[in-house]
Design an enzyme around this catalytic site. Sequence first.
Site, PDB file in Angstrom:
ATOM      1  N   ARG A  50      58.984  37.767  35.617  1.00 47.03           N
ATOM      2  CA  ARG A  50      58.410  38.246  36.891  1.00 47.03           C
ATOM      3  C   ARG A  50      58.064  39.733  36.766  1.00 47.03           C
ATOM      4  O   ARG A  50      57.067  40.198  37.286  1.00 47.03           O
ATOM      5  CB  ARG A  50      59.369  38.008  38.061  1.00 47.03           C
ATOM      6  CG  ARG A  50      58.887  38.652  39.358  1.00 47.03           C
ATOM      7  CD  ARG A  50      59.385  37.994  40.654  1.00 47.03           C
ATOM      8  NE  ARG A  50      60.703  37.442  40.605  1.00 47.03           N
ATOM      9  CZ  ARG A  50      61.855  38.148  40.640  1.00 47.03           C
ATOM     10  NH1 ARG A  50      61.806  39.471  40.718  1.00 47.03           N
ATOM     11  NH2 ARG A  50      63.001  37.545  40.596  1.00 47.03           N
ATOM     12  N   TYR A 102      34.401  39.414  51.389  1.00 45.68           N
ATOM     13  CA  TYR A 102      34.835  38.049  51.067  1.00 45.68           C
ATOM     14  C   TYR A 102      35.653  37.513  52.255  1.00 45.68           C
ATOM     15  O   TYR A 102      36.535  38.211  52.767  1.00 45.68           O
ATOM     16  CB  TYR A 102      35.686  38.083  49.795  1.00 45.68           C
ATOM     17  CG  TYR A 102      36.353  36.778  49.494  1.00 45.68           C
ATOM     18  CD1 TYR A 102      35.589  35.657  49.160  1.00 45.68           C
ATOM     19  CD2 TYR A 102      37.727  36.638  49.563  1.00 45.68           C
ATOM     20  CE1 TYR A 102      36.204  34.441  48.901  1.00 45.68           C
ATOM     21  CE2 TYR A 102      38.350  35.426  49.296  1.00 45.68           C
ATOM     22  CZ  TYR A 102      37.577  34.334  48.972  1.00 45.68           C
ATOM     23  OH  TYR A 102      38.180  33.136  48.714  1.00 45.68           O
ATOM     24  N   ASP A 173      36.654  46.479  45.840  1.00 50.62           N
ATOM     25  CA  ASP A 173      36.667  45.134  45.255  1.00 50.62           C
ATOM     26  C   ASP A 173      35.422  45.027  44.379  1.00 50.62           C
ATOM     27  O   ASP A 173      34.300  45.002  44.866  1.00 50.62           O
ATOM     28  CB  ASP A 173      36.671  44.085  46.377  1.00 50.62           C
ATOM     29  CG  ASP A 173      36.726  42.651  45.847  1.00 50.62           C
ATOM     30  OD1 ASP A 173      36.333  42.420  44.689  1.00 50.62           O
ATOM     31  OD2 ASP A 173      37.143  41.759  46.610  1.00 50.62           O
ATOM     32  N   LYS A 198      36.677  34.906  38.915  1.00 50.52           N
ATOM     33  CA  LYS A 198      35.221  34.921  38.907  1.00 50.52           C
ATOM     34  C   LYS A 198      34.689  35.350  37.529  1.00 50.52           C
ATOM     35  O   LYS A 198      34.910  34.659  36.559  1.00 50.52           O
ATOM     36  CB  LYS A 198      34.720  35.806  40.057  1.00 50.52           C
ATOM     37  CG  LYS A 198      35.453  35.560  41.392  1.00 50.52           C
ATOM     38  CD  LYS A 198      35.222  34.181  41.988  1.00 50.52           C
ATOM     39  CE  LYS A 198      36.144  33.849  43.154  1.00 50.52           C
ATOM     40  NZ  LYS A 198      36.141  34.807  44.253  1.00 50.52           N
TER      41      LYS A 198
HETATM   42  C1  LIG Z   1      36.925  35.108  45.360  1.00 51.02           C
HETATM   43  C2  LIG Z   1      37.030  36.504  45.836  1.00 51.02           C
HETATM   44  C3  LIG Z   1      38.260  37.051  46.212  1.00 51.02           C
HETATM   45  C4  LIG Z   1      39.534  36.223  46.213  1.00 51.02           C
HETATM   46  O1  LIG Z   1      39.894  35.841  44.932  1.00 51.02           O
HETATM   47  P1  LIG Z   1      40.695  34.470  44.601  1.00 51.02           P
HETATM   48  O2  LIG Z   1      40.860  34.556  43.142  1.00 51.02           O
HETATM   49  O3  LIG Z   1      39.835  33.345  45.066  1.00 51.02           O
HETATM   50  O4  LIG Z   1      41.969  34.531  45.361  1.00 51.02           O
HETATM   51  C5  LIG Z   1      38.289  38.366  46.605  1.00 51.02           C
HETATM   52  N1  LIG Z   1      37.169  39.124  46.648  1.00 51.02           N
HETATM   53  C6  LIG Z   1      35.954  38.622  46.306  1.00 51.02           C
HETATM   54  C7  LIG Z   1      34.756  39.488  46.390  1.00 51.02           C
HETATM   55  C8  LIG Z   1      35.851  37.295  45.903  1.00 51.02           C
HETATM   56  O5  LIG Z   1      34.651  36.811  45.585  1.00 51.02           O
END
Ligand SMILES: *Cc1c(COP(=O)(O)O)cnc(C)c1O
Length: 396
Positions: A50, A102, A173, A198
């Site tokens: 962890r 998002y 982000d 992604k």
């Molecule tokens: C998909 C996404 C998230 C969340 O990520 P997960 O891996 O699905 O939890 C956050 N910010 C953006 C811009 C995203 O496209």
Amino acid sequence: MARGIETKCLHLEEEEGSSNHYGAISYPIFQTATYAHPGVGRSTGYDYSRLQNPTREHLEKVVAALENGIDALALSSGMAAVTLMMELFRPGDHLIVDADLYGGSIRLFRNVSEKNGITFSSIDCYNADVERYINENTKAVYIETPTNPMMNVTDIEALSKITKKHHLLLIVDNTFLSPYFQNPLDLGADIVVHSGTKFLGGHNDTLAGFLVTNREDISERLRFLIKTTGAGLAPFDSWLILRGIKTLGIRMERAQENAIAIAKWLEEQKAVIKVIYPGLPTHPGYEIMKRQARGFGAMITFQVERKELALAILEKVRMIRFAESLGGVETLITYPTTQTHADVPEEIRERNGITESTLRISVGIEDIKDLLEELERVLNKAEEDVYGRSVTGEKS
Ligand SMILES: *Cc1c(COP(=O)(O)O)cnc(C)c1O
């Protein structure tokens, strides 16, 4: 001399020349929860997974290098990363956040963070006078650029001048562009967030998230939080993301090349009333993108004439899959209204410009001929169904 990003995707400088792990080229998966101590008060450097695991640590070093940070933390999903980041704040704190984000981040802020006593001002950071919304409790500004799904582009460096002046954190982000195309820390951000699910992972097969920082104090605090809350990325998933990152550069280049072709094609279709892609010179953020990023990415949002047409398109795609998520090698088409942004209240969706005829494509790395052929077939058929007209008209 700093190395090129393609090289950083493959090699960690600090490990070079060492003969660790029998010379394995692929970093081993340390599938262990705990570690034996060589003696009382002694440690191999790892005590319990962890806190840290060698495979996760290796991945974190790679991602830190890609974002030019001093530390990166790998979490079990992008939302786990955003949730951990929110633990930096306390009840009474105020955050300024982009209005278009998002959907999962909006859901977290509205339903979890607010319950925990944090307040938000939701504004269009790309064109608002951000300073006007700062009060004595404001602690941070949280943005995406380009935003999901409306592709609004914020000038990171200009915003960082404001956040630095007021001693606020700037959190970006960077999921949509990946570190291959944009490095927010270099432009004055304090924390970078990624959904590693992604582009970093890139194969639509693994969930992951990252927080990257170039500040010692933030790194120390986040290390305490990941150990305490426990959403660190599992060893096998860390390995999958490491493997995905190896091809980040060629995937991003190819996906972007395809995206540019698709954006141009969409612009010519009569049934498509709006194409939002920051790589089109007509996009209001185009010049800022050229300054602060090395590319435009592979995400396209577009609007068709009416809802029925959007739905018909989703029904008719075959090779292109109707699915949430983005950034993988396969091209996906998403309906933000019922998928990624379903839990965002309708009035906010409307205000942001997300309508029932808005579609989002995450362009993959297929042969562009096949993608265009599929899109042409789908649009033709959808128009035929909705209007009874048989041939897609090109705009005259
Ligand atoms: C998909 C996404 C998230 C969340 O990520 P997960 O891996 O699905 O939890 C956050 N910010 C953006 C811009 C995203 O496209």
